[in-house]
Design an enzyme around this catalytic site. Structure first.
Site, PDB file in Angstrom:
ATOM      1  CD  GLU A 111      -2.850   0.839   2.574  1.00  0.00           C
ATOM      2  OE1 GLU A 111      -3.357  -0.272   2.846  1.00  0.00           O
ATOM      3  OE2 GLU A 111      -2.999   1.838   3.283  1.00  0.00           O
ATOM      4  CG  ASP A 113      -1.686   4.641   3.022  1.00  0.00           C
ATOM      5  OD1 ASP A 113      -2.326   4.069   2.161  1.00  0.00           O
ATOM      6  OD2 ASP A 113      -1.499   4.196   4.171  1.00  0.00           O
ATOM      7  CD  GLU A 115      -3.968   7.470   6.217  1.00  0.00           C
ATOM      8  OE1 GLU A 115      -4.803   6.550   6.267  1.00  0.00           O
ATOM      9  OE2 GLU A 115      -3.108   7.655   7.089  1.00  0.00           O
TER      10      GLU A 115
END
Ligand SMILES: *[C@@H]1O[C@H](CO)[C@@H](O)[C@H](O)[C@H]1NC(C)=O
Ligand SMILES: *[C@@H]1O[C@H](CO)[C@@H](O)[C@H](O)[C@H]1NC(C)=O
Ligand SMILES: *[C@@H]1O[C@H](CO)[C@@H](O)[C@H](O)[C@H]1NC(C)=O
Ligand SMILES: *[C@@H]1O[C@H](CO)[C@@H](O)[C@H](O)[C@H]1NC(C)=O
Length: 299
Positions: A111, A113, A115
């Site tokens: 993953e 990311d 955010e």
């Protein structure tokens, strides 16, 4: 007068019928624009598009959040989208924009990311990035931004090849994650990934470590999206065309294996001014710093 005005002449009825057809077909076309490339998982009430279908709105209220993901998976490339984040009082609200090898939080996922951590009105948003390999993350960085991400759309992009992963904001590299000698221990380079975005309530940790709670009186919280673009190798099962390191794709070429001189200048500026947290500097958390922390992002 009230009752007679409801009896419309036939011409008006014909015009209304034409308008109804036009309106219906244009909203159909805009739904297709989204649905060609994405699937969503949220109640209808929490997903809307602009009339022309170009802008997508995800909302969070007390009952539900919303998320969408690409139908296709990709391995290596350039992934980009414009986002405008929840404005006003958005403490506790997190908008995620990320790539993941699966639709879920499985124990073996890779993953990448972005955010966006909301805040009280007027307090700065922070942007957190993370990298997971085979289910293990714990590689957080946090940055301030040099603009208010709730006022306008800004471009958030990921460059991913077998040598490096670079997180960009408006084409400025904010984080460089290097591979070394092609070890697979910490660098996600095998599993193809989908691209996702979602909005959810994270007031147990997001804002000032969970002290600031989501104020549901301010709901719904809405983040907006447009201009999705990928230049990437689309994965095909059973086995992909995305394997060759000898491809002619620009994102796999030598010039994409490290930052350009201009990007290095921008990155130096980010490193000097905007880094709030870097796991590679957190010696309290890690007695021995993770292996990848010794790699040089400038090479
Ligand atoms: C989106 O879907 C259309 C139609 O299926 C396709 O031609 C296009 O390549 C897709 N775009 C991306 C970025 O995958
Ligand atoms: C990936 O993680 C799983 C579950 O934690 C573990 O069993 C497996 O050995 C790992 N695979 C690799 C290649 O590290
Ligand atoms: C790559 O491997 C060589 C030989 O094992 C080692 O000397 C070198 O330090 C490694 N480079 C990196 C960046 O880890
Ligand atoms: C929210 O604002 C406070 C006060 O300015 C700041 O300390 C904090 O870093 C900001 N962001 C988050 C995610 O807590």
């Amino acid at each position: 007068m009230a009752s007679s005005s409801l009896v419309l002449p036939p011409l008006y009825i014909a015009i209304l019928a034409v308008l109804a057809i036009l309106f219906h077909s244009s909203s159909q076309a805009s739904a297709d624009l989204f649905e060609d490339n994405f699937s969503k998982s949220c109640p209808e009430t929490n997903f809307k598009t602009s009339e022309d279908g170009q802008i997508w709105y995800l909302s969070l209220d007390k009952k539900a959040g919303c998320g969408f993901g690409t139908k296709q998976r990709y391995r290596f490339g350039w992934f980009s989208m414009k986002l405008k984040l929840v404005g006003g009082d958005s403490a506790g609200v997190v908008t995620a924009y990320y790539m993941c090898s699966e639709d879920g939080a499985g124990p073996e996922r890779d993953e990448l990311d972005f955010e966006f951590l909301g805040n009280r009105t007027g307090e700065p948003y922070l942007i957190q990035t993370n990298v997971y390999k085979n289910g293990t993350g714990n590689r957080e960085m946090r940055h301030m931004l040099w603009f208010d991400p709730t006022q306008d759309f800004h471009t958030y992009s990921i460059l991913w090849n077998s040598h490096q992963i670079v997180f960009f904001v408006d084409r400025v590299p904010i984080r460089v994650y290097k591979n070394a000698n092609y070890t697979n221990n910490f660098f996600p380079n095998q599993k193809p990934m989908y691209l996702f975005s979602s909005i959810w309530n994270a007031d147990d940790w997001a804002t000032r470590g969970g002290i600031e709670k989501t104020d549901w009186k301010k709901a719904p919280f809405v983040s907006s999206y447009k201009d999705f673009s990928v230049e990437a190798c689309q994965w095909e099962d059973p086995y992909p065309a995305c394997v060759a390191t000898t491809t002619k794709n620009w994102w796999d070429q030598y010039s994409s294996w490290h930052l350009s001189e201009d990007e290095k200048n921008d990155f130096a500026w980010v490193e000097r001014n905007l880094v709030i947290y870097d796991y590679c500097k957190d010696k309290e958390r890690f007695k021995t710093l993770p292996e990848e922390c010794s790699l040089n992002p400038w090479e």
